[in-house]
Write a protein that holds these residues in place. Structure first.
Motif, PDB file in Angstrom:
ATOM      1  N   LEU A  45      42.153  53.447  74.631  1.00  0.00           N
ATOM      2  CA  LEU A  45      43.318  53.117  74.066  1.00  0.00           C
ATOM      3  C   LEU A  45      43.474  53.210  72.560  1.00  0.00           C
ATOM      4  N   PHE A  46      44.855  53.341  71.933  1.00  0.00           N
ATOM      5  CA  PHE A  46      44.797  53.337  70.762  1.00  0.00           C
ATOM      6  C   PHE A  46      44.970  52.046  70.043  1.00  0.00           C
ATOM      7  N   ASP A  47      44.417  52.021  68.852  1.00  0.00           N
ATOM      8  CA  ASP A  47      44.346  50.628  68.207  1.00  0.00           C
ATOM      9  C   ASP A  47      45.719  50.111  67.787  1.00  0.00           C
ATOM     10  N   THR A  48      45.702  48.686  68.084  1.00  0.00           N
ATOM     11  CA  THR A  48      47.218  48.059  67.761  1.00  0.00           C
ATOM     12  C   THR A  48      46.959  46.879  67.032  1.00  0.00           C
ATOM     13  N   LEU A  49      48.025  46.432  66.330  1.00  0.00           N
ATOM     14  CA  LEU A  49      47.787  45.133  65.812  1.00  0.00           C
ATOM     15  C   LEU A  49      48.480  43.846  66.521  1.00  0.00           C
ATOM     16  N   LYS A  50      47.797  42.898  66.815  1.00  0.00           N
ATOM     17  CA  LYS A  50      48.122  41.808  67.673  1.00  0.00           C
ATOM     18  C   LYS A  50      48.567  40.550  66.920  1.00  0.00           C
ATOM     19  N   ALA A  51      49.913  40.281  67.377  1.00  0.00           N
ATOM     20  CA  ALA A  51      50.551  39.104  66.775  1.00  0.00           C
ATOM     21  C   ALA A  51      50.373  38.179  67.845  1.00  0.00           C
ATOM     22  N   GLU A  52      50.366  36.701  67.270  1.00  0.00           N
ATOM     23  CA  GLU A  52      50.272  35.676  68.077  1.00  0.00           C
ATOM     24  C   GLU A  52      52.081  35.335  68.587  1.00  0.00           C
ATOM     25  N   PRO A  53      52.232  35.348  69.984  1.00  0.00           N
ATOM     26  CA  PRO A  53      53.611  34.967  70.237  1.00  0.00           C
ATOM     27  C   PRO A  53      54.085  33.731  69.665  1.00  0.00           C
ATOM     28  N   GLY A  54      55.393  33.920  69.336  1.00  0.00           N
ATOM     29  CA  GLY A  54      56.081  32.762  68.926  1.00  0.00           C
ATOM     30  C   GLY A  54      55.936  32.194  67.531  1.00  0.00           C
ATOM     31  N   ASP A  55      54.977  32.877  66.722  1.00  0.00           N
ATOM     32  CA  ASP A  55      54.591  32.731  65.401  1.00  0.00           C
ATOM     33  C   ASP A  55      55.036  33.608  64.331  1.00  0.00           C
ATOM     34  N   VAL A  56      56.066  33.053  63.763  1.00  0.00           N
ATOM     35  CA  VAL A  56      56.639  34.037  62.790  1.00  0.00           C
ATOM     36  C   VAL A  56      55.661  34.175  61.473  1.00  0.00           C
ATOM     37  N   ALA A  57      54.860  33.234  61.049  1.00  0.00           N
ATOM     38  CA  ALA A  57      54.032  33.189  60.087  1.00  0.00           C
ATOM     39  C   ALA A  57      53.090  34.378  60.062  1.00  0.00           C
ATOM     40  N   ASP A  58      52.599  34.490  61.507  1.00  0.00           N
ATOM     41  CA  ASP A  58      51.520  35.425  61.846  1.00  0.00           C
ATOM     42  C   ASP A  58      52.209  36.862  61.797  1.00  0.00           C
ATOM     43  N   MET A  59      53.231  36.834  62.308  1.00  0.00           N
ATOM     44  CA  MET A  59      53.871  38.355  62.102  1.00  0.00           C
ATOM     45  C   MET A  59      54.133  38.823  60.894  1.00  0.00           C
ATOM     46  N   ALA A  60      54.536  37.867  59.942  1.00  0.00           N
ATOM     47  CA  ALA A  60      54.682  38.032  58.513  1.00  0.00           C
ATOM     48  C   ALA A  60      53.519  38.460  57.860  1.00  0.00           C
ATOM     49  N   ARG A  61      52.322  37.714  58.191  1.00  0.00           N
ATOM     50  CA  ARG A  61      50.987  38.188  57.645  1.00  0.00           C
ATOM     51  C   ARG A  61      50.541  39.576  58.069  1.00  0.00           C
ATOM     52  N   LEU A  62      50.954  40.020  59.072  1.00  0.00           N
ATOM     53  CA  LEU A  62      50.470  41.626  59.829  1.00  0.00           C
ATOM     54  C   LEU A  62      51.374  42.475  58.962  1.00  0.00           C
ATOM     55  N   PHE A  63      52.628  42.117  58.602  1.00  0.00           N
ATOM     56  CA  PHE A  63      53.372  42.929  57.740  1.00  0.00           C
ATOM     57  C   PHE A  63      52.994  43.043  56.412  1.00  0.00           C
ATOM     58  N   ASP A  64      52.663  41.955  55.977  1.00  0.00           N
ATOM     59  CA  ASP A  64      51.946  41.831  54.568  1.00  0.00           C
ATOM     60  C   ASP A  64      50.603  42.568  54.286  1.00  0.00           C
ATOM     61  N   ARG A  65      49.769  42.537  55.553  1.00  0.00           N
ATOM     62  CA  ARG A  65      48.466  43.198  55.226  1.00  0.00           C
ATOM     63  C   ARG A  65      48.527  44.718  55.429  1.00  0.00           C
ATOM     64  N   HIS A  66      49.809  45.078  56.082  1.00  0.00           N
ATOM     65  CA  HIS A  66      49.617  46.599  56.243  1.00  0.00           C
ATOM     66  C   HIS A  66      51.185  47.110  55.875  1.00  0.00           C
ATOM     67  N   PRO A  67      51.258  47.192  54.549  1.00  0.00           N
ATOM     68  CA  PRO A  67      52.533  47.460  54.082  1.00  0.00           C
ATOM     69  C   PRO A  67      52.625  48.932  54.195  1.00  0.00           C
ATOM     70  N   GLY A  68      53.897  49.445  54.598  1.00  0.00           N
ATOM     71  CA  GLY A  68      54.162  50.748  55.125  1.00  0.00           C
ATOM     72  C   GLY A  68      53.474  51.496  56.214  1.00  0.00           C
ATOM     73  N   GLU A  69      52.625  50.780  57.012  1.00  0.00           N
ATOM     74  CA  GLU A  69      51.918  51.149  58.092  1.00  0.00           C
ATOM     75  C   GLU A  69      52.501  51.255  59.544  1.00  0.00           C
ATOM     76  N   ILE A  70      53.530  50.169  59.517  1.00  0.00           N
ATOM     77  CA  ILE A  70      54.000  49.673  60.769  1.00  0.00           C
ATOM     78  C   ILE A  70      54.966  50.651  61.433  1.00  0.00           C
ATOM     79  N   ALA A  71      54.730  51.168  62.401  1.00  0.00           N
ATOM     80  CA  ALA A  71      55.982  52.152  62.967  1.00  0.00           C
ATOM     81  C   ALA A  71      57.022  51.217  63.683  1.00  0.00           C
ATOM     82  N   ALA A  72      56.495  50.214  64.382  1.00  0.00           N
ATOM     83  CA  ALA A  72      57.281  49.246  65.421  1.00  0.00           C
ATOM     84  C   ALA A  72      56.689  48.183  65.937  1.00  0.00           C
ATOM     85  N   VAL A  73      57.447  47.242  65.785  1.00  0.00           N
ATOM     86  CA  VAL A  73      56.964  46.330  66.859  1.00  0.00           C
ATOM     87  C   VAL A  73      57.576  46.025  68.196  1.00  0.00           C
ATOM     88  N   ILE A  74      56.579  46.137  69.111  1.00  0.00           N
ATOM     89  CA  ILE A  74      57.024  45.978  70.483  1.00  0.00           C
ATOM     90  C   ILE A  74      56.930  44.620  71.132  1.00  0.00           C
TER      91      ILE A  74
END
Ligand SMILES: *Cc1c(COP(=O)(O)O)cnc(C)c1O
Length: 439
Positions: free
Chosen positions: A179-208
């Motif tokens: 598999l290709f590597d993906t970033l995993k967010a905790e469902p329902g946890d907005v802060a966790d999703m925000a952290r992923l965006f902060d840690r990977h500026p300009g790298e995220i193609a999409a959230v699915i």
């Protein structure tokens, strides 16, 4: 039909000898007496012995208006009299065109382009490739947008790309090396999703994500506002939002699409399962004009979306889908669904109160009854479905979560029967193992 092939005993023997069933441990399967479905009638299935069952999970979350719906049947027959299959590669046909028009009109605003395929897995696979290629072709800094964020316990299908964004360890972890590597967010946890965006500026193609409810996770329902918050984060950080409505689409949550509950319009929308009313395999990946335009260019620019399945936009399947959408309007399916959803909630209350039940999760008609903590080897979810089968209902568990997801057309009477049978089946299965008290 071949008389021999219809002999139930012979069918069982040939099934055991020649078939390999999906998501099935064949050793257990070969020891069981299989239900051989011979026909459907409305929201019932009939087996080769003429026994009748309520189709409690819509033939794996697909059926919408019931089996052998006269108007969908007629539409498929009429299409048969024209052509069963032609290709969308280099040609087009009226049914695919009309359906695309209808889907664009129906979908959340901004989704103006319909790319057909044939399963939920391909719909999400296509969404991922589209998003990746979109950023690549924009060039410059946008080429760094190569990563996808997916939710823990997500399910987006079984092909390698869709498994890469999957998060159900039981199904997915074995394939990790492929598999290709993906970033995993905790469902329902907005802060966790925000952290992923902060840690990977300009790298995220999409959230699915599956909006509102993660079906295969066992009907895991997100807190209200989560979808909208993820959409806002995507906007803020310039990433695309892919909503996989393969399970939630076509009325299951009470609205045509789950996104409508939070007035979210994703950049890419994946549809399958209920699209043809559960008649034929068809999927659609809808995209915005902005994404579509990112693929325009001269032939020599090679900005073409190099993807397409042989049966893409199959005319019979498109005819079934068009008829399914017509029935939504003519039968006022969504308007009549509200009271049924309310009734389902009431009927489930006594079930949730049973000691054998840990909790009931539900969004619209999508219901997961989580059993108490039984040892895995007991296969308690499976036992419950066998008990339900004896009493005239077909249901299928996800591990020890008993799933109910009847066709939207189910009558209130049959809905009552389905939930009653499920309750008795839970009682019987847990009592028989002498574990009702232990739980
Ligand atoms: C079922 C499902 C899929 C996969 O669809 P297939 O037609 O089985 O490939 C993808 N996403 C979600 C949310 C699903 O429920």
């Amino acid at each position: 039909m071949d008389g021999r092939a219809e002999d139930p005993a012979k069918l069982v023997e040939d099934d055991r000898t020649c078939l390999w069933h999906p998501f099935t441990q064949q050793r257990g399967w070969e020891e069981e007496d299989p239900v051989i479905v011979a026909r459907g009638e409305g929201t019932d299935l009939l087996d080769v012995h003429g026994r009748r069952y309520i189709d409690g999970v819509s033939s794996l979350w697909c059926n919408v208006h019931g089996h052998r719906h006269p108007r969908i049947d007629a539409a498929v027959r009429a299409q048969l009299d024209r052509v069963a299959h032609s290709t969308m590669l280099g040609l087009t046909h009226p049914t695919a065109i009309s359906l695309a028009r209808r889907l664009v009109d129906l979908a959340p605003p901004g989704l103006t382009r319909v790319f057909y395929s044939d399963s939920g897995s391909t719909a999400t696979e296509i969404a991922l490739k589209m998003a990746f290629q979109f950023w690549h072709q924009r060039g410059g800094e946008d080429r760094r947008r190569t990563r996808f964020v997916a939710l823990r316990d997500a399910y987006h299908g079984d092909t390698i790309g869709s498994v890469s964004v999957g998060g159900i360890d039981l199904f997915h972890s074995l394939y990790r090396p492929l598999l290709f590597d993906t970033l995993k967010a905790e469902p329902g946890d907005v802060a966790d999703m925000a952290r992923l965006f902060d840690r990977h500026p300009g790298e995220i193609a999409a959230v699915i994500m599956e909006p509102l409810v993660q079906g295969a996770a066992g009907m895991l329902v997100h807190p209200p506002g989560y979808l909208g918050a993820v959409r806002d984060l995507c906007h803020q950080h310039g990433a695309l939002l892919i909503c996989d409505e393969v399970a939630t689409g076509f009325g299951r949550t009470g609205k045509m699409f789950a996104c409508e509950h939070e007035e979210v319009a994703p950049d890419i929308l994946c549809l399958a399962k209920g699209l043809t009313g559960g008649y034929l395999p068809l999927a659609a990946t809808l995209a915005t004009e902005r994404i579509y335009e990112g693929f325009l260019g001269e032939h020599g620019d090679f900005r073409t979306f190099f993807h397409g399945h042989t049966y893409t936009g199959n005319p019979l399947a498109c005819a079934a889908a068009l008829a399914t959408l017509n029935v939504f309007e003519e039968d006022r399916t969504l308007q009549r669904l509200g009271p049924k959803i309310e009734l389902l909630g009431e009927l489930l209350e006594p079930i949730a109160a049973r000691p054998a039940v840990a909790g009931v999760r539900r969004c619209g008609t999508m219901t997961g009854i989580a059993l108490a903590d039984y040892p895995v080897d007991l296969r308690m979810g499976h036992r419950v479905t066998l008990e339900a089968r004896r009493r005239g209902a077909i249901i299928r568990p996800l591990g020890d979560t008993v799933v109910l997801m009847p066709p939207l057309s189910i009558s209130e009477r049959d809905l009552r029967r389905l939930v009653t049978i499920t309750g008795v089946a839970i009682d019987e299965a847990t009592r028989r193992s002498g574990l009702a008290e232990a739980a």
